[in-house]
Scaffold this active site. Structure first.
Site, short mmCIF file in Angstrom:
data_model
loop_
_atom_site.label_atom_id
_atom_site.label_comp_id
_atom_site.label_asym_id
_atom_site.label_seq_id
_atom_site.Cartn_x
_atom_site.Cartn_y
_atom_site.Cartn_z
N LYS A 188 0.80 -1.22 0.10
CA LYS A 188 -0.01 0.00 -0.05
C LYS A 188 0.86 1.28 -0.12
O LYS A 188 0.61 2.16 -0.45
CB LYS A 188 -0.93 -0.10 1.25
CG LYS A 188 -1.90 -1.04 1.01
CD LYS A 188 -3.05 -1.07 2.02
CE LYS A 188 -4.16 -2.11 1.68
NZ LYS A 188 -3.63 -3.54 1.91
C1 LIG Z 1 -4.17 -4.61 1.41
C2 LIG Z 1 -3.53 -5.74 1.19
C3 LIG Z 1 -4.01 -6.82 0.36
C4 LIG Z 1 -5.31 -6.66 -0.41
O1 LIG Z 1 -5.22 -5.69 -1.17
P1 LIG Z 1 -6.72 -5.27 -2.04
O2 LIG Z 1 -6.42 -3.83 -2.11
O3 LIG Z 1 -7.70 -5.41 -1.07
O4 LIG Z 1 -6.77 -5.85 -3.09
C5 LIG Z 1 -3.00 -7.99 0.17
N1 LIG Z 1 -2.08 -8.16 0.91
C6 LIG Z 1 -1.59 -7.21 1.79
C7 LIG Z 1 -0.27 -7.47 2.64
C8 LIG Z 1 -2.26 -6.14 2.01
O5 LIG Z 1 -1.88 -5.38 2.97
#
Ligand SMILES: *Cc1c(COP(=O)(O)O)cnc(C)c1O
Length: 466
Positions: free
Chosen positions: A115
């Site tokens: 993210k």
């Molecule tokens: C947020 C997250 C996901 C899922 O991401 P989406 O935006 O819901 O597709 C997968 N893995 C990790 C480590 C995350 O932080």
């Protein structure tokens, strides 16, 4: 180049430009913004992107979405600063695992999860645009862990921003909790809500649907519904595909997903002309998406805690963007389906709509026992220690790999040290935090516990801001 406009998936909010989309997040009719048309890159355009480094590529891919809202030189500088916070030389390393399998490491940013890739640019875009407008905003978000820490790191100490981050109490990992609650910045406000991630997300939606409250505090979102986050994630699909031979060779991706945000960015990249054949959706035991791509039925079930808590989700907010396309971009129809879903916890799509979705997407599901096995096998076979989310992506890649030799890129979404207990338990190896974070768990914490109650939440925000 004419300015790109954005429309709501529910068809009842006015079309608007990038700056509004960035600052408001959710459209006023409760829908999500999508570009009215997709910027297109021809094969020649793609070939010219091949030798760019990551920040330069990001500039080229994002510029058509942003138009004149941020001047080109400013945009280049903001992107450069954002990716200078990453501690890998090429920002997002692509590792060859052999047999046509690749791992794209998205976790070298400040909070060790993918993210950061979007959030580090987003925080800078917000700051830039707000400064120009002379405005203050209040960011409110819900997190199952990684969004929160990434948003907080992106917004900390920014003069024009207060950030309130809700997480489900006791349901995020100790590392995630520490990353959120140990940030000593006066504009950062953590809330531990007594409920699930979906409760957190629902309360945030309630706040946004409360027009007077929303206007009084200039509410804004940075959770995965914000278009600018999806936009920033599109870039790394280009990055990996270009390294593997695009535009001349198609590529598949496997994406561990919960909210459908990350994998929707891959769909967007495909609409823009990138040769992606298949997008594999990896689910944990909360497999509403994997079930949908099998049956065409979206049906909620209770959320169960798993080893991959950032995917412990039963309402995949970003799926609305795909649904909008599946119903022929008919906002009223999209709103009707989602209204029914809210009431009954279920909807289905037509056979034709399902067939179109399955042209691109496939799903696969892995429970915790299977996830542990994948972590161990991956270490034994490739020497890579992977986190449980990434392991779900690796499992899904193997389950849905094409037989005609297309490369398969798994998105590695978190550093293994973000989920040390699960990884150590599965692999017998304890993943160490990078040195810059070694004392993380010992730092003092700041966090307010609240009941799952809208009025209490509003009161808390108002008192804190006063
Ligand atoms: C947020 C997250 C996901 C899922 O991401 P989406 O935006 O819901 O597709 C997968 N893995 C990790 C480590 C995350 O932080």
């Amino acid at each position: 180049m004419s300015e790109l406009t954005y429309i709501s998936t529910r068809g009842a909010a006015p079309a608007t430009g990038f700056e509004d989309v960035l600052l408001t997040g959710l459209a006023r009719d409760g829908g999500l913004y999508v570009p009215e048309t997709w910027p297109r890159f021809s094969a020649d355009d793609l070939a010219r992107l091949r030798d760019l480094d990551y920040p330069a590529l990001a500039h080229r891919v994002m510029a058509p979405f942003i138009g004149g809202a941020i001047a080109s030189d400013d945009l280049r500088a903001l992107i450069g600063d954002a990716y200078a916070t990453f501690d890998a030389a090429d920002v997002l390393p692509l590792k060859d695992l052999g047999n046509g399998d690749y791992l794209l490491e998205l976790f070298h940013g400040p909070t060790l999860a993918f993210k950061d890739v979007a959030m580090q640019v987003l925080g800078r875009f917000f700051d830039h645009v707000l400064e120009r407008r002379g405005k203050r905003i209040t960011i409110v978000g819900a997190t199952s862990g990684d969004t929160g820490s990434a948003a907080i790191e992106a917004c900390r100490d920014k003069d024009a921003i207060d950030i309130f981050m809700l997480h489900p109490k006791g349901r995020v990992s100790p590392v995630q909790e520490a990353q959120m609650t140990t940030v000593a910045a006066a504009n950062v406000h953590n809330i531990a809500l007594e409920g699930t991630f979906d409760d957190c997300q629902d309360r945030v939606k309630d706040l946004f649907n409360d027009q007077p409250f929303r206007d009084a505090h200039n509410l804004s979102a940075v959770n995965s519904i914000n278009w600018a986050r999806v936009m920033a994630q599109i870039v790394y699909y280009f990055w990996a595909a270009l390294k593997l031979g695009a535009p001349d060779r198609p590529v598949d991706f496997s994406v561990p997903t919960g909210n459908f945000g990350n994998v929707f960015a891959g769909y967007a990249a495909k609409q823009m002309g990138l040769p992606i054949s298949r997008l594999v959706v990896g689910s944990n035991a909360n497999d509403i998406l994997a079930r949908f791509f099998r049956s065409g039925v979206m049906e909620m079930a209770a959320v169960v805690p798993t080893l991959s808590p950032s995917m412990d989700i039963q309402i995949s907010s970003n799926f609305e963007r795909l649904l909008f396309d599946l119903v022929g971009r008919d906002g009223a129809e999209c709103a009707r389906i989602l209204g029914d879903f809210r009431k009954t916890g279920r909807f289905d799509v037509t056979a034709d709509q399902l067939a179109r979705a399955r042209d691109v997407f496939a799903g696969a599901r892995f429970d915790d026992d299977e996830t542990r096995v994948i972590i161990k096998q991956t270490l034994d076979r490739t020497g890579e220690l992977v986190d449980p989310h990434t392991a779900v992506g690796i499992g899904a890649a193997a389950a849905r790999k094409s037989r005609d030799g297309r490369p398969m890129v798994v998105l590695a979404t978190a550093h293994p040290a973000k989920f040390p207990d699960a990884v150590a338990d599965a692999a017998g190896v304890h993943p160490a935090l990078p040195a810059r974070m070694a004392d993380l768990l010992d730092r003092p914490k700041r966090c307010q516990t609240l009941a799952n109650d809208l009025d209490q939440l509003k009161k808390h925000i108002e008192e804190t801001l006063a």
